[in-house]
Design an enzyme around this catalytic site. Structure first.
Site, mmCIF file in Angstrom:
data_model
loop_
_atom_site.group_PDB
_atom_site.id
_atom_site.type_symbol
_atom_site.label_atom_id
_atom_site.label_comp_id
_atom_site.label_asym_id
_atom_site.label_seq_id
_atom_site.Cartn_x
_atom_site.Cartn_y
_atom_site.Cartn_z
ATOM 1 N N LYS A 1 0.870 -1.188 0.000
ATOM 2 C CA LYS A 1 0.000 0.000 0.000
ATOM 3 C C LYS A 1 0.898 1.226 0.000
ATOM 4 O O LYS A 1 2.032 1.165 0.505
ATOM 5 C CB LYS A 1 -0.888 0.020 1.258
ATOM 6 C CG LYS A 1 -2.096 0.911 1.143
ATOM 7 C CD LYS A 1 -3.221 0.197 0.424
ATOM 8 C CE LYS A 1 -4.486 0.997 0.372
ATOM 9 N NZ LYS A 1 -5.583 0.191 -0.187
HETATM 10 P P1 NAD Z 1 -13.453 7.619 -2.725
HETATM 11 O O1 NAD Z 1 -12.466 8.667 -2.405
HETATM 12 O O2 NAD Z 1 -13.891 7.437 -4.123
HETATM 13 O O3 NAD Z 1 -14.789 7.814 -1.855
HETATM 14 C C1 NAD Z 1 -14.776 7.999 -0.475
HETATM 15 C C2 NAD Z 1 -16.166 8.504 -0.062
HETATM 16 O O4 NAD Z 1 -16.185 8.645 1.352
HETATM 17 C C3 NAD Z 1 -16.546 9.856 -0.635
HETATM 18 O O5 NAD Z 1 -17.932 9.894 -0.893
HETATM 19 C C4 NAD Z 1 -16.207 10.819 0.499
HETATM 20 O O6 NAD Z 1 -16.953 12.026 0.424
HETATM 21 C C5 NAD Z 1 -16.608 9.969 1.671
HETATM 22 N N1 NAD Z 1 -15.961 10.359 2.918
HETATM 23 C C6 NAD Z 1 -14.698 10.807 3.112
HETATM 24 N N2 NAD Z 1 -14.505 11.090 4.411
HETATM 25 C C7 NAD Z 1 -15.658 10.819 5.038
HETATM 26 C C8 NAD Z 1 -16.086 10.909 6.382
HETATM 27 N N3 NAD Z 1 -15.276 11.355 7.332
HETATM 28 N N4 NAD Z 1 -17.359 10.527 6.662
HETATM 29 C C9 NAD Z 1 -18.177 10.068 5.700
HETATM 30 N N5 NAD Z 1 -17.833 9.970 4.409
HETATM 31 C C10 NAD Z 1 -16.592 10.339 4.086
HETATM 32 O O7 NAD Z 1 -12.817 6.247 -2.119
HETATM 33 P P2 NAD Z 1 -13.192 4.773 -2.526
HETATM 34 O O8 NAD Z 1 -12.259 4.323 -3.595
HETATM 35 O O9 NAD Z 1 -14.656 4.665 -2.707
HETATM 36 O O10 NAD Z 1 -12.741 3.974 -1.194
HETATM 37 C C11 NAD Z 1 -13.582 3.894 -0.059
HETATM 38 C C12 NAD Z 1 -13.068 2.798 0.874
HETATM 39 O O11 NAD Z 1 -13.023 1.559 0.178
HETATM 40 C C13 NAD Z 1 -11.650 2.988 1.413
HETATM 41 O O12 NAD Z 1 -11.572 2.409 2.694
HETATM 42 C C14 NAD Z 1 -10.794 2.191 0.459
HETATM 43 O O13 NAD Z 1 -9.566 1.790 1.014
HETATM 44 C C15 NAD Z 1 -11.702 1.005 0.241
HETATM 45 N N6 NAD Z 1 -11.440 0.251 -0.983
HETATM 46 C C16 NAD Z 1 -11.480 0.846 -2.197
HETATM 47 C C17 NAD Z 1 -11.265 0.088 -3.332
HETATM 48 C C18 NAD Z 1 -11.388 0.678 -4.710
HETATM 49 O O14 NAD Z 1 -11.319 -0.090 -5.685
HETATM 50 N N7 NAD Z 1 -11.602 1.969 -4.853
HETATM 51 C C19 NAD Z 1 -10.985 -1.290 -3.203
HETATM 52 C C20 NAD Z 1 -10.950 -1.856 -1.940
HETATM 53 C C21 NAD Z 1 -11.185 -1.073 -0.825
#
Ligand code: NAD
Length: 421
Positions: free
Chosen positions: A114
């Site tokens: 990561k």
């Molecule tokens: P992203 O940046 O696209 O979206 C994050 C969302 O969370 C946004 O809507 C943002 O406004 C919201 N957010 C941020 N801070 C917040 C808070 N304090 N309270 C409430 N909402 C909040 O990110 P993503 O890619 O959707 O990733 C989200 C989670 O999923 C993370 O934990 C990431 O590690 C995990 N993840 C993502 C992927 C991927 O393919 N993108 C894969 C596995 C895991």
């Protein structure tokens, strides 16, 4: 009740350590084996200088960047890059480890890594973001590689950031599409990759709900975080007939017990950049949203959102960890005691790295697949993984997280032993 210290610098490590130790104990691993499995192969911290435009003047600013390569016993390091102000070495270490267990659980030939930069990307303009991404890539070039370490997007990064990194890497090493995944389609990206994580979350939510005899029509769903993962989870669940009653982003949440149209939510975000003020909904805070009466809760934002301060107030019967580590270990215990079923992160959101693997395979073979092929392979592999976890959980009379860790750690440990690390 123990009061939980919500300092994110240590909470991720503490939660991870707890789940791992439980699995290590069950697997009866010796101290030296545990040490080996817990330690990172390499931890890199770099300073990334970028010229920022501030009040009409150019000013040099430095950001801290990280890459933790945890374990590569089963294949090249693999893991996302996060651009977020809270990024620190402790968080990245825990997330890198989680990638090792995820790739092993879903049985793909990768290890875990990561990376990230402590930065708020919303504060940078496009030129500054490009400079930051390219400079970071320059510093990472000696330690990444198509068969060594393959970065991907995560919070705060996107296909454009991957395109800049691919271009920067190619300047010194030749054009290598497989050096990053999550690229734009025009540069060798994978059809279906953008929605893969959320699509997978929805597929596994549906499987878990069916086992609990929760039908889509009966099930009210709350999704916290409406970014890549949360929005695609909501889209896929709505498509399956679930009623999405609340959504949120960093600015707060919106709720409508009768159901929210995901198309309207996406259109509203497209116009205003936030869910706030979505017509036909009432506002709700992110904290209150988690405690809404519902059948299914999908935390899809940041770590430790469900902790010992709010775990007992969670009303959902099923919690699906779309985000990484959204439930702390104490909260997990509280949920278990109340019979709440938790689909753990290393299983729930593994669709993302699975699609990344499919992208890498297509790049190496120079032979792209269509979206239907990607998503149907994704579904069948996720179903197999879910079934393997559920069978083990049933055999051992443990929860799904326990079974998932046991399965994943056993695979990594076997590879470590066979390679003689
Ligand atoms: P992203 O940046 O696209 O979206 C994050 C969302 O969370 C946004 O809507 C943002 O406004 C919201 N957010 C941020 N801070 C917040 C808070 N304090 N309270 C409430 N909402 C909040 O990110 P993503 O890619 O959707 O990733 C989200 C989670 O999923 C993370 O934990 C990431 O590690 C995990 N993840 C993502 C992927 C991927 O393919 N993108 C894969 C596995 C895991």
């Amino acid at each position: 009740m123990l009061s939980e210290q919500l300092d994110k610098k240590c909470i991720c490590q503490e939660t991870q350590r707890h789940f791992l130790n439980r699995a290590f104990d069950r697997l009866k691993l010796k101290e030296a084996q545990r040490e080996l499995l817990l330690s990172s192969f390499r931890e890199t911290q770099v300073t990334v200088p970028v010229t920022l435009r501030h009040n009409g003047e150019n000013r040099l600013h430095t950001f801290q960047g990280y890459r933790v390569q945890h374990n590569h016993a089963r294949g090249p390091f693999k893991g996302g890059l996060r651009f977020h102000p809270d990024v620190n070495m402790g968080e990245i270490q825990a997330l890198a480890q989680l990638m090792t267990w995820k790739t092993a659980l879903v049985d793909i030939p990768f290890g875990g890594a990561k990376g990230g930069i402590a930065v708020d990307p919303a504060q940078l303009n496009e030129t500054e973001l490009e400079e930051l991404s390219r400079r970071f890539c320059q510093k990472m070039t000696p330690i990444i590689g198509v068969h060594d370490d393959i970065p991907a997007p995560d919070i705060g990064t996107n296909p454009q950031v991957m395109a800049w990194m691919l271009d920067e890497y190619s300047k010194s090493r030749g054009y290598r599409t497989a050096i990053v995944t999550g690229k734009p389609m025009e540069m060798g990206g994978c059809a279906g990759r953008l929605e893969a994580t959320g699509y997978g979350v929805a597929h596994l939510t549906h499987k878990a709900a069916a086992e609990m005899s929760l039908t889509p029509e009966q099930s009210r769903v709350v999704v916290q975080g409406f970014g890549n993962v949360g929005s695609h989870t909501a889209i896929a669940l709505a498509h399956k007939g679930y009623r999405i009653i609340a959504l949120s982003d960093v600015n707060g949440g919106v709720v409508n017990e009768a159901g929210i149209s995901i198309d309207h939510a996406l259109a509203h975000i497209g116009e205003s950049g936030t869910l706030t003020g979505l017509p036909g909904t009432s506002p709700i805070s992110n904290a209150d949203l988690l405690e809404l009466s519902c059948e299914i809760l999908v935390p899809a934002a940041l770590e430790a959102t469900i902790n010992c301060d709010n775990a007992d107030a969670i009303q959902a019967k099923l919690v699906v960890e779309a985000a990484n580590m959204p439930v702390t270990h104490r909260a997990d215990n509280q949920l278990q005691q109340r019979g709440v079923v938790v689909v753990p992160d290393l299983l729930a959101n593994v669709g993302g790295v699975l699609a990344s693997y499919y992208e890498w395979v297509q790049n190496l073979q120079q032979f792209p697949w269509d979206r239907e092929t990607v998503l149907s392979r994704l579904e069948s592999r996720l179903s197999r993984t879910y079934d393997a976890v559920a069978i083990l959980a049933n055999e051992r009379q443990v929860d799904m997280r326990c079974a998932a860790y046991e399965l994943a750690i056993r695979r990594v440990d076997q590879a470590v032993q066979l390679r003689g690390f």
